[in-house]
Design a protein around this motif. Structure first.
Motif, PDB file in Angstrom:
ATOM      1  N   ALA A 153      -2.575 -17.558 -22.004  1.00 56.55           N
ATOM      2  CA  ALA A 153      -1.988 -17.516 -20.660  1.00 56.55           C
ATOM      3  C   ALA A 153      -1.834 -18.945 -20.153  1.00 56.55           C
ATOM      4  N   LYS A 154      -0.726 -19.571 -20.536  1.00 58.07           N
ATOM      5  CA  LYS A 154      -0.558 -20.999 -20.249  1.00 58.07           C
ATOM      6  C   LYS A 154      -0.461 -21.326 -18.767  1.00 58.07           C
ATOM      7  N   ASN A 155      -0.208 -20.330 -17.923  1.00 55.33           N
ATOM      8  CA  ASN A 155      -0.131 -20.565 -16.480  1.00 55.33           C
ATOM      9  C   ASN A 155      -1.464 -20.371 -15.774  1.00 55.33           C
ATOM     10  N   CYS A 156      -2.526 -20.107 -16.520  1.00 53.66           N
ATOM     11  CA  CYS A 156      -3.841 -19.909 -15.911  1.00 53.66           C
ATOM     12  C   CYS A 156      -4.537 -21.254 -15.722  1.00 53.66           C
ATOM     13  N   THR A 157      -5.153 -21.413 -14.590  1.00 52.40           N
ATOM     14  CA  THR A 157      -5.847 -22.660 -14.274  1.00 52.40           C
ATOM     15  C   THR A 157      -7.008 -22.946 -15.230  1.00 52.40           C
ATOM     16  N   PHE A 158      -7.559 -21.888 -15.851  1.00 50.33           N
ATOM     17  CA  PHE A 158      -8.700 -22.063 -16.750  1.00 50.33           C
ATOM     18  C   PHE A 158      -8.305 -22.345 -18.198  1.00 50.33           C
ATOM     19  N   ASN A 159      -7.012 -22.285 -18.508  1.00 56.31           N
ATOM     20  CA  ASN A 159      -6.546 -22.516 -19.875  1.00 56.31           C
ATOM     21  C   ASN A 159      -6.531 -24.015 -20.169  1.00 56.31           C
ATOM     22  N   LYS A 160      -7.394 -24.424 -21.073  1.00 59.65           N
ATOM     23  CA  LYS A 160      -7.458 -25.825 -21.507  1.00 59.65           C
ATOM     24  C   LYS A 160      -7.232 -25.851 -23.013  1.00 59.65           C
ATOM     25  N   ASN A 161      -6.003 -26.190 -23.412  1.00 58.81           N
ATOM     26  CA  ASN A 161      -5.639 -26.227 -24.824  1.00 58.81           C
ATOM     27  C   ASN A 161      -5.913 -24.895 -25.528  1.00 58.81           C
ATOM     28  N   GLU A 162      -5.526 -23.809 -24.851  1.00 57.81           N
ATOM     29  CA  GLU A 162      -5.638 -22.434 -25.349  1.00 57.81           C
ATOM     30  C   GLU A 162      -7.076 -21.950 -25.532  1.00 57.81           C
ATOM     31  N   VAL A 163      -8.000 -22.545 -24.780  1.00 63.37           N
ATOM     32  CA  VAL A 163      -9.384 -22.077 -24.722  1.00 63.37           C
ATOM     33  C   VAL A 163      -9.733 -21.917 -23.243  1.00 63.37           C
ATOM     34  N   LYS A 165      -3.480 -18.299 -11.296  1.00 67.48           N
ATOM     35  CA  LYS A 165      -2.282 -19.082 -11.551  1.00 67.48           C
ATOM     36  C   LYS A 165      -2.460 -20.530 -11.127  1.00 67.48           C
ATOM     37  N   LYS A 166      -1.979 -21.438 -11.969  1.00 61.66           N
ATOM     38  CA  LYS A 166      -2.048 -22.879 -11.673  1.00 61.66           C
ATOM     39  C   LYS A 166      -1.261 -23.180 -10.421  1.00 61.66           C
TER      40      LYS A 166
END
Length: 105
Positions: free
Chosen positions: A68-78, A104-105
């Motif tokens: 979920a690339k638009n999630c604020t918690f997504n850091k390099n797909e982790v 959402k970011k």
């Protein structure tokens, strides 16, 4: 590592509202709300998959891969969140699950 609460009661990997897998994958590359995400690691309890975890020991923390690339918690797909929730109490398929912690970011 992330603490995960799983409320998908009929998931094969659910052990006392925790996950018994070593890691999970949250899908929803273009998601803008939690309902557009899903836990692709979900397996219905009726499934007799060869890759299943027969011990079913709940994990206190686990790695959460996230698409979920638009999630604020997504850091390099982790997932970088300390704590997340997966919901979908009566899910029968992956699409009926979601990451309720998506922001959402």
């Amino acid at each position: 590592m992330t603490k995960l609460d799983c409320n998908v009661s009929n998931c094969y990997y659910n052990a006392d509202k925790k996950c018994s897998k070593e890691n999970i994958l949250v899908e929803g590359a273009e998601a803008s709300v939690p309902t557009e995400t899903s836990c692709s690691s979900f397996r219905d309890q009726g499934c007799r998959c060869s890759a299943s975890n027969s011990a079913k020991e709940p994990k206190d923390t686990l790695e959460v891969q996230c698409r979920a690339k638009n999630c604020t918690f997504n850091k390099n797909e982790v997932c970088s969140a300390n704590h997340i929730g997966i919901t979908g109490a009566n899910a029968c398929v992956t699409a009926e699950t979601q990451c309720s912690s998506f922001e959402k970011k």
